[in-house]
Write a protein that holds these residues in place. Structure first.
Motif, PDB file in Angstrom:
ATOM      1  N   ARG A  80      43.790  39.415  50.830  1.00 45.51           N
ATOM      2  CA  ARG A  80      44.498  38.931  52.016  1.00 45.51           C
ATOM      3  C   ARG A  80      44.930  40.146  52.835  1.00 45.51           C
ATOM      4  O   ARG A  80      45.041  41.259  52.299  1.00 45.51           O
ATOM      5  N   VAL A  81      45.160  39.945  54.109  1.00 43.70           N
ATOM      6  CA  VAL A  81      45.663  41.025  54.942  1.00 43.70           C
ATOM      7  C   VAL A  81      47.016  41.458  54.385  1.00 43.70           C
ATOM      8  O   VAL A  81      47.858  40.616  54.070  1.00 43.70           O
ATOM      9  N   LEU A 118      46.303  55.487  59.592  1.00 37.25           N
ATOM     10  CA  LEU A 118      45.349  56.289  58.817  1.00 37.25           C
ATOM     11  C   LEU A 118      44.479  55.333  58.021  1.00 37.25           C
ATOM     12  O   LEU A 118      44.932  54.713  57.068  1.00 37.25           O
ATOM     13  N   ARG A 119      43.241  55.180  58.457  1.00 33.90           N
ATOM     14  CA  ARG A 119      42.368  54.158  57.887  1.00 33.90           C
ATOM     15  C   ARG A 119      41.145  54.753  57.222  1.00 33.90           C
ATOM     16  O   ARG A 119      40.627  55.781  57.643  1.00 33.90           O
ATOM     17  N   VAL A 120      40.701  54.032  56.181  1.00 33.78           N
ATOM     18  CA  VAL A 120      39.490  54.407  55.460  1.00 33.78           C
ATOM     19  C   VAL A 120      38.802  53.110  55.026  1.00 33.78           C
ATOM     20  O   VAL A 120      39.467  52.100  54.797  1.00 33.78           O
ATOM     21  N   ILE A 121      37.503  53.150  54.950  1.00 33.13           N
ATOM     22  CA  ILE A 121      36.726  51.986  54.513  1.00 33.13           C
ATOM     23  C   ILE A 121      36.061  52.326  53.195  1.00 33.13           C
ATOM     24  O   ILE A 121      35.549  53.437  53.007  1.00 33.13           O
ATOM     25  N   GLY A 122      36.077  51.391  52.272  1.00 33.45           N
ATOM     26  CA  GLY A 122      35.441  51.602  50.977  1.00 33.45           C
ATOM     27  C   GLY A 122      35.151  50.281  50.295  1.00 33.45           C
ATOM     28  O   GLY A 122      35.559  49.219  50.762  1.00 33.45           O
ATOM     29  N   LEU A 161      33.479  45.177  51.236  1.00 29.78           N
ATOM     30  CA  LEU A 161      33.975  46.390  51.870  1.00 29.78           C
ATOM     31  C   LEU A 161      35.339  46.072  52.460  1.00 29.78           C
ATOM     32  O   LEU A 161      35.521  45.009  53.072  1.00 29.78           O
ATOM     33  N   VAL A 162      36.295  46.968  52.258  1.00 30.43           N
ATOM     34  CA  VAL A 162      37.642  46.765  52.775  1.00 30.43           C
ATOM     35  C   VAL A 162      38.022  47.883  53.731  1.00 30.43           C
ATOM     36  O   VAL A 162      37.630  49.035  53.552  1.00 30.43           O
ATOM     37  N   ASP A 163      38.753  47.515  54.758  1.00 29.62           N
ATOM     38  CA  ASP A 163      39.329  48.446  55.720  1.00 29.62           C
ATOM     39  C   ASP A 163      40.783  48.618  55.292  1.00 29.62           C
ATOM     40  O   ASP A 163      41.552  47.660  55.296  1.00 29.62           O
ATOM     41  N   TRP A 175      38.342  42.906  55.842  1.00 27.64           N
ATOM     42  CA  TRP A 175      37.292  43.038  54.831  1.00 27.64           C
ATOM     43  C   TRP A 175      36.070  42.241  55.262  1.00 27.64           C
ATOM     44  O   TRP A 175      36.135  41.401  56.154  1.00 27.64           O
ATOM     45  N   THR A 176      34.966  42.533  54.600  1.00 26.24           N
ATOM     46  CA  THR A 176      33.731  41.788  54.803  1.00 26.24           C
ATOM     47  C   THR A 176      32.952  41.773  53.497  1.00 26.24           C
ATOM     48  O   THR A 176      33.085  42.681  52.679  1.00 26.24           O
TER      49      THR A 176
END
Length: 150
Positions: A117-118, A102-106, A91-93, A72-73
């Protein structure tokens, strides 16, 4: 295209992304599934990134929207118009549960002070950004997190 009230940009679907945005407008997360290898991908391209098919005949299918945080950032400065009122935001990955990798950022709607946390579980949520237009975002999945601790 921008939302006239907020100045925030809104998606402009093209031929390959219109099923994704139509589902999002109904608050459903739908991803492209390759008809050859059955793998999910986002966004769909001209070839399947998993099997290499140049004729993947992608079909959009609903997915659960459950996943875990990979990274995240915190965004503190807007480089696009229309986001100034939302600063700061996170923003989170996310790695979605349906398929490893299967990844998405939002955006994380819980806010920039959320205890992220991870590996934290998240669920898809949607931001209505204009009439008939919604953007997938995420919220921390507290109920599933509590179940995992038991």
């Amino acid at each position: 295209m921008t939302n006239q009230a907020t100045g925030r940009p809104v998606p402009v679907p093209d031929e390959s992304s219109s099923p994704y945005w139509a589902a999002a407008a109904r608050h459903v997360l739908a991803l492209a599934r390759c008809s050859r290898c059955e793998s999910l991908t986002i966004p769909p391209g001209q070839t399947c990134p998993h099997c290499g098919s140049t004729d993947p005949e992608f079909a959009f299918v609903p997915v659960s929207g459950h996943g875990v945080v990979r990274s995240w950032t915190i965004v503190r400065q807007s480089f696009l118009p229309g986001f100034e009122a939302d600063l700061p935001f996170m923003l989170v990955d996310i790695e979605l549960a349906e398929q490893p990798g299967l990844r998405v950022i939002g955006r994380l709607l819980d806010g920039p002070e959320a205890p992220v946390r991870v590996g934290a579980p998240v669920d898809v949520a949607f931001e209505d950004v204009a009439p008939g237009v919604a953007v997938p975002a995420f919220e921390l999945g507290a109920a599933r997190d509590a179940e995992a601790d038991e």
